[in-house]
Design an enzyme around this catalytic site. Structure first.
Site, PDB file in Angstrom:
ATOM      1  N   GLY A  53       0.835  -1.297  -0.001  1.00  0.00           N
ATOM      2  CA  GLY A  53      -0.149  -0.039  -0.137  1.00  0.00           C
ATOM      3  C   GLY A  53       0.774   1.081   0.034  1.00  0.00           C
ATOM      4  O   GLY A  53       1.945   1.239   0.485  1.00  0.00           O
ATOM      5  N   THR A  54       0.444   2.313  -0.567  1.00  0.00           N
ATOM      6  CA  THR A  54       1.182   3.486  -0.664  1.00  0.00           C
ATOM      7  C   THR A  54       0.937   4.726   0.273  1.00  0.00           C
ATOM      8  O   THR A  54       1.251   4.757   1.228  1.00  0.00           O
ATOM      9  CB  THR A  54       1.275   3.992  -2.223  1.00  0.00           C
ATOM     10  OG1 THR A  54       0.067   3.964  -2.842  1.00  0.00           O
ATOM     11  CG2 THR A  54       2.145   2.959  -2.621  1.00  0.00           C
ATOM     12  N   THR A  55       0.138   5.707  -0.298  1.00  0.00           N
ATOM     13  CA  THR A  55      -0.087   6.900   0.277  1.00  0.00           C
ATOM     14  C   THR A  55      -1.288   7.245   1.227  1.00  0.00           C
ATOM     15  O   THR A  55      -2.497   6.936   0.789  1.00  0.00           O
ATOM     16  CB  THR A  55       0.275   8.014  -0.745  1.00  0.00           C
ATOM     17  OG1 THR A  55       1.198   7.776  -1.249  1.00  0.00           O
ATOM     18  CG2 THR A  55       0.234   9.350  -0.055  1.00  0.00           C
ATOM     19  N   LYS A  86      -7.411   0.951   2.123  1.00  0.00           N
ATOM     20  CA  LYS A  86      -6.354   1.288   3.031  1.00  0.00           C
ATOM     21  C   LYS A  86      -6.636   2.104   4.264  1.00  0.00           C
ATOM     22  O   LYS A  86      -5.830   2.295   5.033  1.00  0.00           O
ATOM     23  CB  LYS A  86      -5.318   2.045   2.208  1.00  0.00           C
ATOM     24  CG  LYS A  86      -4.639   1.474   0.986  1.00  0.00           C
ATOM     25  CD  LYS A  86      -3.615   2.442   0.331  1.00  0.00           C
ATOM     26  CE  LYS A  86      -3.403   1.884  -1.049  1.00  0.00           C
ATOM     27  NZ  LYS A  86      -2.338   3.050  -1.778  1.00  0.00           N
TER      28      LYS A  86
END
Length: 281
Positions: A53-55, A86
């Site tokens: 997962g990123t931001t 997320k």
């Protein structure tokens, strides 16, 4: 842990032994192998490829806090998933946004939710927001062994403090170190770009509507410069997850609300591709 005996209907002794109000402590005492950080991985060579997962971004406003995340998961240089979720409610007044190894992060969030629910059932009251942040810190620290093998989990925790009547944000490092952030925060691969956007747009007197717009602006800027962060995907109708936590509790914006914010930003970006400009003085 002893198996429940069907003939007697008795619970295993572990359930009848006095202990702390922590579900993690209970597992650690009786079945530690079920805890994510206690599992032994086989020896490997090189980096383990797993979806990441990123931001994640968060911003406070006078009535609470907004926590939001993009929808992209990556695996190396590939897009592993375009619509991953997320941001999750931790309980009625708090939420967690995940960055890092997606599978381990989701598992940690589920265990954290169970930890808070278990505490409330045993004690008859909720943990303070500070206490919740500390519990999450302990869980991240228990994952340090995995992090050393490239499977780190670095969440962002936000909630409404009913004792102080305001929203608060907590960030973490891979060792479980906890920091309370003032005003806004970001984590993940695009966090440096998101933080830069929020730094220029944040005001202490933001309304809830302005705060939700700000986080989507920040995610858009992150996606503009970070390939691992996904921007609004109009063709697939995939938009950032935006949540708001106030004295009324946790609320996730509907897809219609999120799309309305994203589309209004996209229309403005046709005229100003780099986004809104802050005053020089």
């Amino acid at each position: 842990m002893e198996a429940n005996t069907r003939s007697t209907g008795r619970l295993p002794a572990a359930f009848l032994t006095p202990g702390s109000s922590s579900f993690m402590d209970f597992l650690s005492d009786h079945q530690p192998e079920l805890l994510p950080g206690k599992r032994q991985l086989p020896p490997t060579q090189g980096v383990i490829e797993a979806p990441h997962g990123t931001t994640i971004v968060a911003v406070t406003f006078p009535g609470g806090v907004v926590l939001a995340g993009d929808r992209r998961a990556t695996m190396g240089n590939m897009i592993a998933q375009r619509d991953i979720e997320k941001v999750f409610p931790a309980d009625e007044y708090s939420a967690v946004g995940i960055a890092g190894t997606a599978g381990l992060a989701v598992e940690m969030v589920k265990l954290f939710q169970l930890e808070l629910e278990h505490f409330e059932k045993v004690e008859g009251a909720q943990l303070s927001l500070e206490g919740k942040a500390n519990r999450l810190s302990t869980m991240i620290r228990s994952n340090l062994g995995m992090a050393m093998q490239g499977l780190a989990v670095v969440p962002l925790f936000a909630g409404y403090d009913v004792d102080r009547n305001r929203g608060r944000i907590f960030s973490y490092d891979v060792t479980g170190g906890r920091s309370e952030e003032s005003g806004y925060a970001a984590t993940g691969s695009g966090s440096i770009f998101a933080r830069g956007a929020m730094k220029k747009l944040f005001r202490a007197d933001l309304s809830e509507a302005d705060a939700t717009t700000l986080v989507v602006q920040a995610l858009y800027d992150a996606a503009d410069d970070d390939s691992a962060t996904g921007g609004p995907d109009v063709a697939r109708r995939i938009y950032p997850i935006v949540t708001v936590i106030t004295e009324d509790g946790f609320r996730r914006l509907t897809d219609e609300e999120s799309s309305e914010i994203a589309r209004s930003i996209l229309e403005r970006r046709l005229e100003q591709p780099d986004g809104p400009r802050a005053a020089l003085l």
